[in-house]
Design a protein around this motif. Structure first.
Motif, mmCIF file in Angstrom:
data_model
loop_
_atom_site.group_PDB
_atom_site.id
_atom_site.type_symbol
_atom_site.label_atom_id
_atom_site.label_comp_id
_atom_site.label_asym_id
_atom_site.label_seq_id
_atom_site.Cartn_x
_atom_site.Cartn_y
_atom_site.Cartn_z
ATOM 1 N N LEU A 382 0.887 -1.368 -0.002
ATOM 2 C CA LEU A 382 0.038 -0.010 0.081
ATOM 3 C C LEU A 382 0.982 1.227 0.178
ATOM 4 C CD1 LEU A 382 -2.773 -1.005 2.641
ATOM 5 C CD2 LEU A 382 -3.034 -0.518 0.035
ATOM 6 N N GLY A 383 2.151 1.050 0.501
ATOM 7 C CA GLY A 383 2.888 2.404 0.718
ATOM 8 C C GLY A 383 2.866 2.889 2.040
ATOM 9 N N SER A 384 3.614 3.930 2.461
ATOM 10 C CA SER A 384 3.500 4.345 3.670
ATOM 11 C C SER A 384 2.161 5.301 3.777
ATOM 12 C CB SER A 384 4.644 5.200 4.118
ATOM 13 O OG SER A 384 4.870 6.097 2.973
ATOM 14 N N GLU A 385 1.609 6.148 2.868
ATOM 15 C CA GLU A 385 0.496 6.830 2.755
ATOM 16 C C GLU A 385 -0.876 6.248 2.032
ATOM 17 O OE1 GLU A 385 0.616 10.034 4.270
ATOM 18 O OE2 GLU A 385 2.709 9.297 4.947
ATOM 19 N N ASP A 386 -0.753 4.852 1.996
ATOM 20 C CA ASP A 386 -1.732 4.107 1.565
ATOM 21 C C ASP A 386 -1.998 4.592 0.132
ATOM 22 O OD1 ASP A 386 -3.762 2.438 1.608
ATOM 23 O OD2 ASP A 386 -5.190 3.538 2.578
ATOM 24 N N GLU A 387 -0.941 4.921 -0.805
ATOM 25 C CA GLU A 387 -1.195 5.658 -1.990
ATOM 26 C C GLU A 387 -1.144 4.649 -3.164
ATOM 27 O OE1 GLU A 387 1.676 5.960 -0.064
ATOM 28 O OE2 GLU A 387 3.576 5.700 -0.988
ATOM 29 N N ASN A 388 -1.013 3.181 -2.968
ATOM 30 C CA ASN A 388 -1.431 2.322 -3.986
ATOM 31 C C ASN A 388 -2.679 1.662 -3.895
ATOM 32 O OD1 ASN A 388 -1.166 0.421 -6.124
ATOM 33 N ND2 ASN A 388 0.033 -0.877 -4.775
ATOM 34 N N LYS A 389 -3.714 2.613 -4.341
ATOM 35 C CA LYS A 389 -5.000 1.942 -4.366
ATOM 36 C C LYS A 389 -5.256 0.699 -4.949
ATOM 37 C CE LYS A 389 -6.399 5.713 -2.108
ATOM 38 N NZ LYS A 389 -6.057 5.840 -0.789
ATOM 39 N N ASP A 390 -4.649 0.464 -5.983
ATOM 40 C CA ASP A 390 -4.626 -0.739 -6.835
ATOM 41 C C ASP A 390 -4.633 -1.966 -6.046
ATOM 42 O OD1 ASP A 390 -5.231 0.878 -9.154
ATOM 43 O OD2 ASP A 390 -2.988 0.641 -9.840
ATOM 44 N N ALA A 391 -3.695 -1.734 -5.064
ATOM 45 C CA ALA A 391 -3.662 -2.960 -4.316
ATOM 46 C C ALA A 391 -4.962 -3.537 -3.504
ATOM 47 C CB ALA A 391 -2.845 -2.692 -2.995
ATOM 48 N N TYR A 392 -5.944 -2.519 -3.488
ATOM 49 C CA TYR A 392 -7.002 -3.337 -2.923
ATOM 50 C C TYR A 392 -7.665 -4.132 -4.008
ATOM 51 C CZ TYR A 392 -6.536 -0.025 1.095
ATOM 52 O OH TYR A 392 -6.207 0.559 2.113
ATOM 53 N N ASP A 393 -7.689 -3.940 -5.116
ATOM 54 C CA ASP A 393 -8.354 -4.689 -6.250
ATOM 55 C C ASP A 393 -7.609 -6.004 -6.394
ATOM 56 O OD1 ASP A 393 -9.986 -2.569 -6.408
ATOM 57 O OD2 ASP A 393 -8.694 -1.490 -7.935
ATOM 58 N N MET A 394 -6.384 -6.163 -5.922
ATOM 59 C CA MET A 394 -5.906 -7.549 -6.211
ATOM 60 C C MET A 394 -6.464 -8.804 -5.691
ATOM 61 S SD MET A 394 -3.085 -7.069 -7.936
ATOM 62 C CE MET A 394 -1.883 -8.458 -7.646
ATOM 63 N N PRO A 395 -6.421 -9.860 -6.336
ATOM 64 C CA PRO A 395 -6.863 -11.165 -5.738
ATOM 65 C C PRO A 395 -6.600 -11.408 -4.248
ATOM 66 C CG PRO A 395 -5.850 -11.849 -7.488
ATOM 67 C CD PRO A 395 -5.586 -10.284 -7.542
ATOM 68 N N PRO A 396 -7.266 -12.216 -3.549
ATOM 69 C CA PRO A 396 -6.687 -12.496 -2.191
ATOM 70 C C PRO A 396 -5.511 -13.418 -2.298
ATOM 71 C CG PRO A 396 -9.021 -13.547 -2.539
ATOM 72 C CD PRO A 396 -8.742 -12.474 -3.813
ATOM 73 N N ILE A 397 -4.791 -13.126 -1.382
ATOM 74 C CA ILE A 397 -3.268 -13.996 -1.590
ATOM 75 C C ILE A 397 -2.964 -14.446 -0.133
ATOM 76 C CG2 ILE A 397 -1.994 -11.976 -0.904
ATOM 77 C CD1 ILE A 397 0.178 -13.050 -3.019
ATOM 78 N N VAL A 398 -2.617 -15.763 -0.051
ATOM 79 C CA VAL A 398 -2.178 -16.330 1.037
ATOM 80 C C VAL A 398 -0.545 -16.234 1.145
ATOM 81 C CG1 VAL A 398 -2.120 -18.633 2.511
ATOM 82 C CG2 VAL A 398 -4.026 -17.891 1.075
ATOM 83 N N VAL A 399 -0.243 -15.719 1.878
ATOM 84 C CA VAL A 399 1.457 -15.708 2.358
ATOM 85 C C VAL A 399 1.786 -16.628 3.393
ATOM 86 C CG1 VAL A 399 3.311 -13.810 2.564
ATOM 87 C CG2 VAL A 399 1.250 -13.216 1.496
ATOM 88 N N ASP A 400 2.430 -17.520 2.973
ATOM 89 C CA ASP A 400 2.975 -18.658 3.740
ATOM 90 C C ASP A 400 4.410 -18.794 3.932
ATOM 91 O OD1 ASP A 400 2.213 -20.834 5.815
ATOM 92 O OD2 ASP A 400 2.588 -22.301 3.848
ATOM 93 N N ALA A 401 4.970 -19.346 5.207
ATOM 94 C CA ALA A 401 6.196 -19.904 5.276
ATOM 95 C C ALA A 401 7.351 -18.935 4.740
ATOM 96 C CB ALA A 401 6.208 -21.206 4.720
ATOM 97 N N GLY A 402 8.038 -19.438 3.622
ATOM 98 C CA GLY A 402 9.122 -18.869 3.140
ATOM 99 C C GLY A 402 8.701 -17.368 2.360
#
Ligand SMILES: NC(=O)C1=CN([C@@H]2O[C@H](COP(=O)(O)OP(=O)(O)OC[C@H]3O[C@@H](n4cnc5c(N)ncnc54)[C@H](O)[C@@H]3O)[C@@H](O)[C@H]2O)[C@@H](O)CC1
Length: 587
Positions: A382-402
């Motif tokens: 998102l960036g420190s000021e929440d500037e990347n609004k496109d991030a909200y439109d990305m598909p859900p992502i599971v960030v695991d382990a490594g």
């Protein structure tokens, strides 16, 4: 229909926990109406104590009972209960751990012929000696410990929802001698937490003294219970690890609180909750509409994780699995799952990092999986000021382990992190350092895996606060934290603690996220994945043992208790049992 309403209330009561302030607020209207809550609580506690002794074939007149009585209302419950037991012929000694005792409870106990041992020289309890020397106080404490150890039953009424911090003073000394100090109970994981048959049995009144009532932590000395009889509503300590393991069997007395409009502080996942996260197939469905999961999992070094994530995702009600990874892992995925599609394409969710080494593992800097994941995760920053609004439109992502060490600084809530305690400690240390540098604050004490295990809720909440991600913290009871909710899932038997189980969970979580059409939130979906994972493990191991044992409602017919402990399993067995687990929750 009355029965349905009743059944709904039962389910709500048994799967919701409320913090102490909310419980006090719910008690208020009943107390104002003059409902004798303390008498009701005491009666239930006495009934429970008698039942526990009866289960051991002990007649009340042949038993010695020790009541640990605090100065508050929890002690009051205990005193009235002990009075009832003394009246029935039990030999009861009340050990006063504070400077006073609940007045009416104490009077009732004395009338019933109970004995009192005062431990605090500064106590002011009518008819009892005080002002004794420090030496005598020490002797009295040792006597109390010896009497308690020799008894058949300890009723622990030192503190309930009024505890502040960890136990201090005399209650702390008693709890260290009779119980444990800041560590989780380490016992075989028997289904329904069967009693070992050893004496003394312990009945905790409302909550075991010393546990973190509102966060489920074990901050210091506490007394693990055989049975906890709790009043009005469940408190977070009854459902959250590790305190839930200290509660033993939980029996809930319904006071008739108005719970319909109160949001629980912790929601325990059950079949009906999880069913909302499963998309039912439709007449017009195609493989694309049913959900496509993209996997960047497994590596040259750990190719098995690719197979396990793919196998779980494919079996969890999805239309297709796309796999990205090294050739060796691709071949293994295809051998195990010919249905998998290799290479890039449109997906409705991602799973990244399972079986991918961390940066700190030697010789992995060039691993192509890490590069792919880092590039993908950039879109979620998102960036420190929440500037990347496109991030909200990305598909859900599971960030695991490594992939956890590749998580950007701030991400939206459709990013789901799935650490175990060790990974959580590392993640918190990284983000706390970044946060304190940013704020020029003092550096924090590094977290250890044990810190996380002893207070998983606080860790998960902190991780959510620092990253913005939806957090799934794995354990015998798994905790999920999002913006507004805490969910707990204890469906798994302890057999699930086996290599690759986390990979299966990541694949399954990604699969559920790929099939959402706004019925369930990300947090609900992730909590449902944890639940289905545990259920699949229960099916695979044919086990009825669970991380969290559902409480019983006092006065209602009790369900049949534990039957089978089952057998060991490997992670692949869990993946194969997912379809049956799904069938079970949607039935
Ligand atoms: N409020 C109500 O209407 C009802 C309350 N009930 C009982 O009352 C309990 C709550 O009573 P209270 O609000 O009096 O609180 P508690 O009795 O739970 O705790 C207060 C006592 O614990 C001591 N204490 C607190 N923190 C301590 C620490 N860290 N180390 C050592 N001692 C500590 C205090 O000095 C005080 O004596 C409930 O848990 C329940 O058992 C029940 O009787 C049902 C009705």
């Amino acid at each position: 229909m009355e029965y349905t309403e009743d059944a709904d209330r039962r389910e709500l009561l048994l799967h919701s926990a409320y913090d102490s302030d909310t419980v006090r607020a719910m008690e208020r209207p009943l107390l104002d109406k003059g409902v004798p809550l303390m008498r009701m609580a005491a009666q239930a506690a006495a009934h429970m104590a008698a039942g526990m002794l009866d289960d051991e074939d002990l007649a009340l007149e042949d038993t010695s009972i020790v009541l640990l009585a605090g100065a508050g209302d929890n002690g009051g419950d205990g005193l009235f209960a002990a009075a009832a037991l003394a009246q029935e012929g039990a030999n009861v000694t009340a050990i006063a751990v504070g400077r006073s005792l609940h007045e009416a409870g104490f009077a009732s106990f004395v009338r019933a012929g109970g004995k009192v041992l005062v431990l605090d020289p500064a106590a002011d309890i009518p008819g009892c000696a005080s002002g004794f020397s420090a030496g005598e106080a020490g002797e009295r404490l040792q006597t109390a410990i010896a009497v308690a150890r020799k008894s058949h039953l300890i009723i622990d009424a030192m503190t309930g929802i009024g505890i502040q911090g960890s136990l201090r003073g005399i209650p702390a000394a008693l709890a260290s001698a009779l119980g444990l100090d800041g560590e989780a109970p380490d016992e075989p994981a028997l289904p329904n937490r069967e009693s070992s048959g050893d004496f003394p049995l312990v009945l905790a009144v409302d909550t075991p003294s010393g546990v973190g009532v509102n966060d489920g932590s074990l901050p210091g000395p506490y007394i693990p219970a055989t049975v906890t009889v709790t009043f009005g509503a469940m408190k977070p300590c009854a459902v959250l690890p590790p305190a839930t393991f200290a509660c033993g069997r939980i029996e809930l007395l319904d006071f008739g609180f108005d719970i319909d409009d109160k949001d629980p502080d912790v929601e325990v996942v059950d079949n009906s909750f999880a069913s909302d996260a499963v998309r039912l197939p439709r007449f017009e469905d195609s493989k694309y509409s049913r959900g496509v999961v993209g996997l960047v999992t497994g590596s040259q070094r750990y190719p098995g994780a690719a197979v396990l994530t793919a196998s779980a995702a494919a079996r969890a009600n999805t239309g297709m699995v796309r796999y990205l990874g090294p050739e060796r892992a691709q071949n293994m995925v295809l051998a195990a799952l010919p249905e998998a599609v290799i290479g890039k394409g449109h997906v409705q969710s991602w799973v990244v990092g399972s079986g991918v080494p961390e940066a700190s593992v030697e010789g992995t800097d060039g691993d192509m999986q890490r590069d792919t994941i880092a590039a993908l995760l950039k879109h979620y920053a998102l960036g420190s000021e929440d500037e990347n609004k496109d991030a909200y439109d990305m598909p859900p992502i599971v960030v695991d382990a490594g992939a956890l060490d590749l998580l950007p600084e701030r991400v939206p809530g459709q990013v789901v992190i799935t650490p175990h305690a060790g990974e959580m400690a590392k993640l918190l240390n990284r983000f706390e350092t970044a946060a304190s540098t940013a704020e020029h604050a003092d550096s924090h004490e590094p977290y250890t895996a044990d810190d996380v295990r002893l207070n998983p809720l606080a860790s998960a909440k902190r991780a959510h606060e620092l990253t913005g991600a939806t957090v799934l913290l794995k354990g015998a009871v798994t905790i999920v934290v999002d913006e507004d909710h805490v969910y707990a899932s204890g469906s798994a038997p302890a057999w699930l603690g086996t290599a690759g189980a986390g990979d299966v969970l990541a694949g399954l979580t990604g699969a559920l996220l790929a099939q959402q059409d706004d019925v369930a939130t990300t947090g609900e979906t992730v909590a449902s994945a944890a639940y289905l994972h545990g259920l699949a493990a229960a099916i695979a191991s044919e086990s009825e043992q669970q991380g969290w044992q559902e409480p019983e409602l006092i006065g209602r017919e009790h369900r049949q208790r534990f039957m089978t402990l089952g057998h060991p399993i490997v992670a692949g067995d869990v993946a194969h049992a997912i379809p049956e687990a799904i069938a079970d929750v949607i039935a």
